[in-house]
Design a protein around this motif. Structure first.
Motif, mmCIF file in Angstrom:
data_model
loop_
_atom_site.group_PDB
_atom_site.id
_atom_site.type_symbol
_atom_site.label_atom_id
_atom_site.label_comp_id
_atom_site.label_asym_id
_atom_site.label_seq_id
_atom_site.Cartn_x
_atom_site.Cartn_y
_atom_site.Cartn_z
ATOM 1 N N ALA A 154 0.844 -1.321 0.168
ATOM 2 C CA ALA A 154 -0.048 -0.112 -0.162
ATOM 3 C C ALA A 154 0.901 1.304 0.113
ATOM 4 C CB ALA A 154 -0.978 -0.224 1.217
ATOM 5 N N ASP A 155 0.084 2.463 -0.058
ATOM 6 C CA ASP A 155 0.775 3.643 -0.239
ATOM 7 C C ASP A 155 0.678 4.496 1.096
ATOM 8 O OD1 ASP A 155 1.828 6.296 -1.128
ATOM 9 O OD2 ASP A 155 -0.030 6.629 -2.862
ATOM 10 N N GLU A 156 2.199 4.535 1.695
ATOM 11 C CA GLU A 156 2.173 4.936 2.940
ATOM 12 C C GLU A 156 1.476 4.573 3.956
ATOM 13 O OE1 GLU A 156 3.829 8.788 3.321
ATOM 14 O OE2 GLU A 156 3.662 9.451 0.887
ATOM 15 N N VAL A 157 1.511 4.985 5.191
ATOM 16 C CA VAL A 157 0.860 4.673 6.294
ATOM 17 C C VAL A 157 -0.579 4.335 6.242
ATOM 18 C CG1 VAL A 157 0.459 4.706 8.831
ATOM 19 C CG2 VAL A 157 3.039 4.630 7.806
ATOM 20 N N TYR A 158 -1.187 5.789 5.556
ATOM 21 C CA TYR A 158 -2.196 5.877 5.599
ATOM 22 C C TYR A 158 -2.984 4.787 4.732
ATOM 23 C CZ TYR A 158 -6.783 7.930 3.799
ATOM 24 O OH TYR A 158 -7.998 8.323 3.547
ATOM 25 N N GLY A 159 -2.232 4.315 3.596
ATOM 26 C CA GLY A 159 -2.977 3.474 2.887
ATOM 27 C C GLY A 159 -2.991 1.950 3.076
ATOM 28 N N TRP A 160 -1.931 1.774 4.249
ATOM 29 C CA TRP A 160 -1.874 0.460 5.116
ATOM 30 C C TRP A 160 -2.938 0.382 5.771
ATOM 31 C CZ3 TRP A 160 0.343 -3.792 3.452
ATOM 32 C CH2 TRP A 160 1.365 -3.916 2.664
ATOM 33 N N ALA A 161 -3.243 1.445 6.599
ATOM 34 C CA ALA A 161 -4.655 1.540 7.569
ATOM 35 C C ALA A 161 -5.832 1.317 6.785
ATOM 36 C CB ALA A 161 -4.359 2.968 8.295
ATOM 37 N N LYS A 162 -5.865 1.696 5.608
ATOM 38 C CA LYS A 162 -7.127 1.606 4.917
ATOM 39 C C LYS A 162 -7.324 0.229 4.614
ATOM 40 C CE LYS A 162 -9.494 5.448 4.721
ATOM 41 N NZ LYS A 162 -10.723 5.727 5.345
ATOM 42 N N LEU A 163 -6.337 -0.457 4.304
ATOM 43 C CA LEU A 163 -6.228 -1.639 3.671
ATOM 44 C C LEU A 163 -6.591 -2.556 4.848
ATOM 45 C CD1 LEU A 163 -5.712 -3.564 1.295
ATOM 46 C CD2 LEU A 163 -3.400 -3.701 1.867
#
Length: 339
Positions: A154-163
């Motif tokens: 994913a794209d940065e921590v924000y993307g990992w959190a959404k995933l």
């Protein structure tokens, strides 16, 4: 008759940019709507058109008692609350974005405890692997996998959190039988959005007559800018049509450069700078991003209705009518970086 008539709906983050538009749509469809928001980025003024027709809880959903109270006597939850901002924000505040993982699970747990029937989660295009977005390749939902080794990047921590939010919601569906859906939102824009996001940031700079005009990167990076009313329609249709936590894209399939957006804004304002500075040391994210919308068309009957020009015209008209130019000029740097 709309299936939303009399439906008891909670919109988390409902005083936000997208959340307030969704709240208005649901009220118009006859739903009994409650909003919960900590007002860290949302503002109550966003709900002015429907304030007398909704319930409003001000509180932080990372606190169990707030989430428990908000999800009581609710049929459907639209979960939009998150700590987020534009590219500058998610690059500079990764720990803030990481707290979304706690927030999501508290909301899902409270919803399960209180017998909520269905949850629709506002996910993000930031869930997609970054390495496949250096060239023009439309993103399909199956490009993210929880079943294959290395299936997520994913794209940065924000993307990992959404995933992780998507995966957590699927777990609640599997364990508790809650109907669930996730909508991967691609670069939403529209009235009420703040200046940390690309299109409104460009509008703020142009409105303040910034010259030389600053564009992050070389301006040839592309996004599929998607108008907010197309996004909120996708969220409602996902709630209506998906129950098994299948994720679906809400975006346009066009590749639009930042430079093209800037030119459209200059034309609409009837002003253009004498020169443009491309700031190649600024965070710009992936090189190219556009959505494959086949699944949304098949499962939801959804496709975007607004053209880019219609969306820019609507958004810029709102911005000029609601922002004082002197204030924007004097506070431009703060507006561009703080949510």
């Amino acid at each position: 008759m709309s299936e939303w008539v009399g439906e008891r709906v909670l919109v988390t983050g409902g005083a936000s940019f997208i959340g307030s538009h969704l709240t208005e749509d649901l009220v118009a469809a006859g739903a009994d709507v409650r909003v919960v928001d900590d007002l860290s980025s949302g503002i109550t003024e966003n709900l002015a058109a429907v304030r007398d027709e909704i319930g409003l809880i001000e509180g932080n959903l990372k606190r169990w008692e707030v989430a428990d109270r908000a999800t009581e006597n609710v049929d459907t939850v639209f979960h939009l609350a998150a700590d987020h901002g534009g590219r500058g924000y998610i690059s500079n505040y990764p720990a803030n974005c990481a707290t979304n993982m706690a927030l999501d699970n508290i909301v899902f747990e409270a919803a399960a405890k209180n017998g909520v029937d269905r949850i629709t989660f506002a996910s993000s295009a930031c869930t997609y692997p970054t390495d496949i977005q250096q060239e023009r390749r439309r993103l399909r939902e199956d490009m993210v996998s929880f079943d294959e080794r290395g299936g997520a990047y994913a794209d940065e921590v924000y993307g990992w959190a959404k995933l992780m939010g998507e995966r957590s919601l699927k777990a609640y569906h599997e364990q508790y039988g809650i109907d669930a859906s996730s909508v991967r939102i691609f670069t939403a824009y529209g009235p009420r959005e703040n200046e940390t996001h690309a299109i409104v940031a460009l509008m703020a700079k142009a409105y303040a007559r910034q010259d030389p005009f600053q564009i992050w990167g070389d301006g040839e990076q592309t996004r599929n800018f998607t108008y907010v009313k197309d996004i909120t329609r996708a969220l409602r249709l996902a709630a209506e049509n998906i129950a098994d936590a299948t994720p679906v894209n809400a975006g346009i399939s066009d590749y639009i450069t930042i430079n093209e957006v800037a030119e459209s804004i200059f034309e609409r304002l009837g002003w253009r700078p004498d020169s443009i500075d491309h700031l190649t040391d600024k965070p710009v994210g992936v090189r190219h991003r556009a959505a494959d919308t086949s699944r949304a068309e098949d499962l939801l009957g959804w496709e975007p209705e607004y053209t880019l020009q219609e969306g820019i015209d609507n958004t810029l008209d709102w911005y000029v009518n609601n922002r004082d130019r002197t204030y924007v000029e004097e506070n431009l740097e703060t507006l561009l970086h703080e949510r």
